[in-house]
Motif scaffolding. Structure first.
Motif, short mmCIF file in Angstrom:
data_model
loop_
_atom_site.label_atom_id
_atom_site.label_comp_id
_atom_site.label_asym_id
_atom_site.label_seq_id
_atom_site.Cartn_x
_atom_site.Cartn_y
_atom_site.Cartn_z
N UNK A 100 0.86 -1.19 0.00
CA UNK A 100 0.00 0.00 0.00
C UNK A 100 0.90 1.23 0.00
N UNK A 101 0.58 2.21 -0.85
CA UNK A 101 1.34 3.46 -0.90
C UNK A 101 0.35 4.62 -0.91
N UNK A 102 0.54 5.55 0.02
CA UNK A 102 -0.36 6.70 0.14
C UNK A 102 0.47 7.97 0.26
N UNK A 103 0.11 8.98 -0.53
CA UNK A 103 0.72 10.31 -0.39
C UNK A 103 -0.22 11.20 0.40
N UNK A 104 0.27 11.74 1.50
CA UNK A 104 -0.53 12.58 2.38
C UNK A 104 -0.10 14.03 2.19
N UNK A 105 -1.05 14.89 1.89
CA UNK A 105 -0.77 16.31 1.74
C UNK A 105 -1.58 17.09 2.77
N UNK A 106 -0.88 17.87 3.61
CA UNK A 106 -1.57 18.70 4.59
C UNK A 106 -1.75 20.11 4.07
N UNK A 107 -2.88 20.71 4.38
CA UNK A 107 -3.13 22.09 3.97
C UNK A 107 -4.01 22.72 5.03
N UNK A 108 -4.01 24.04 5.10
CA UNK A 108 -4.87 24.71 6.09
C UNK A 108 -6.33 24.68 5.63
N UNK A 109 -7.19 23.89 6.30
CA UNK A 109 -6.93 23.07 7.48
C UNK A 109 -7.55 21.72 7.23
N UNK A 110 -6.87 20.91 6.42
CA UNK A 110 -7.39 19.60 6.08
C UNK A 110 -6.30 18.71 5.52
N UNK A 111 -6.72 17.56 5.02
CA UNK A 111 -5.77 16.56 4.52
C UNK A 111 -6.27 15.97 3.22
N UNK A 190 -2.08 27.56 12.65
CA UNK A 190 -2.97 28.67 12.38
C UNK A 190 -4.30 28.56 13.10
N UNK A 191 -5.24 29.35 12.65
CA UNK A 191 -6.51 29.56 13.33
C UNK A 191 -7.26 28.27 13.63
N UNK A 192 -7.41 27.40 12.64
CA UNK A 192 -8.21 26.18 12.81
C UNK A 192 -7.36 24.93 13.03
N UNK A 193 -6.18 25.12 13.59
CA UNK A 193 -5.29 23.99 13.85
C UNK A 193 -5.98 22.89 14.64
N UNK A 194 -6.72 23.25 15.68
CA UNK A 194 -7.36 22.26 16.55
C UNK A 194 -8.40 21.43 15.81
N UNK A 195 -8.90 21.95 14.69
CA UNK A 195 -9.94 21.24 13.93
C UNK A 195 -9.36 20.43 12.77
N UNK A 196 -8.05 20.45 12.62
CA UNK A 196 -7.41 19.76 11.49
C UNK A 196 -7.19 18.29 11.86
N UNK A 197 -8.26 17.53 11.79
CA UNK A 197 -8.24 16.13 12.21
C UNK A 197 -8.52 15.21 11.02
N UNK A 198 -8.30 13.93 11.26
CA UNK A 198 -8.67 12.89 10.31
C UNK A 198 -8.84 11.61 11.10
N UNK A 199 -9.22 10.55 10.45
CA UNK A 199 -9.33 9.26 11.12
C UNK A 199 -8.65 8.20 10.28
N UNK A 200 -8.22 7.14 10.95
CA UNK A 200 -7.61 6.00 10.28
C UNK A 200 -8.45 4.77 10.59
N UNK A 201 -8.98 4.16 9.54
CA UNK A 201 -9.79 2.95 9.73
C UNK A 201 -8.97 1.76 9.27
N UNK A 202 -8.69 0.87 10.20
CA UNK A 202 -7.91 -0.33 9.90
C UNK A 202 -8.88 -1.49 9.75
#
Length: 218
Positions: A100-111, A190-202
């Protein structure tokens, strides 16, 4: 969903790191017990009493004892360093051909999670994305950022890696326990840092293949 309050140690890399932490904790507790025991013995043995009215001379020395308390801590530090180096080398090692290969890109304020061969999943602070991985299989994850420094952090997998603009950083992650785990940005951005979340489902490998096939064909 597992929260970050007490890590579930749900990856091969996390298990190795947790073992390292356990060794350090035991070493620290052992040394603390020795130090406190010596303090208590000295406080009782050499306290001022009628039979010992004056403090003992501070000029007396014990060369053998001084060598012991210099060499023993040094050996302990060398042993802990060597063991940790071995653990870190395993955690940082990259598989030659990860399934499995995944490229993760972070940006204000998401993934954005872009799987090799598809699909690509993008989320925001209002609609966090989900990274789906197969249990027991190694995923090569490459992390970068499109604006400022972020940090890809999955507390239950004891792994955090900075997402730096203009730089691609790759690491392997091998989840072991099916479930859904919270992920977040671990670097104030930045402003919405605390809301920059995601989940990992295994999920089980077969379920992962069904999920991927279903998303790609949509």
């Amino acid at each position: 969903m597992h929260g970050p309050s007490w890590p579930a140690v749900s990856s091969t890399q996390a298990s190795a790191l947790a073992q390292d932490w356990l060794i350090f904790t035991c070493a620290a507790l052992g040394l603390a017990a020795v130090v406190w025991a010596l303090i208590i013995v000295a406080a009782i043995r050499f306290r001022r009493t009628d039979r010992n009215p004056e403090p003992r001379s501070q000029r007396a020395n014990n060369t053998t004892l001084e060598i012991v308390w210099t060499v023993v801590p040094l050996l302990i530090v060398i042993a802990l360093f060597t063991y940790t180096y071995h653990i870190e080398a395993g955690v940082e090692a990259l598989a030659a051909d990860a399934p499995v290969a995944v490229t993760v890109n972070g940006f204000r304020w998401g993934w954005t999670f872009a799987y090799a061969g598809g699909p690509t999943i993008t989320g925001t602070s209002l609609h966090p994305p989900q990274l789906v991985l197969p249990a027991g299989e190694t995923a090569a994850i490459s992390v970068t950022s499109s604006d400022v420094i972020h940090s890809f952090w999955i507390p239950d997998m004891l792994f955090k890696r900075d997402a730096i603009p203009g730089r691609m950083t790759t690491f392997d992650l091998t989840p072991t326990t099916p479930g859904t785990y919270l992920g977040r940005c671990g670097e104030f951005c930045g402003l919405n840092h605390a809301l920059m979340t995601f989940s990992v489902r295994v999920v089980a490998p077969a379920e992962y293949q069904r999920w991927r096939a279903g998303v790609v064909t949509q």
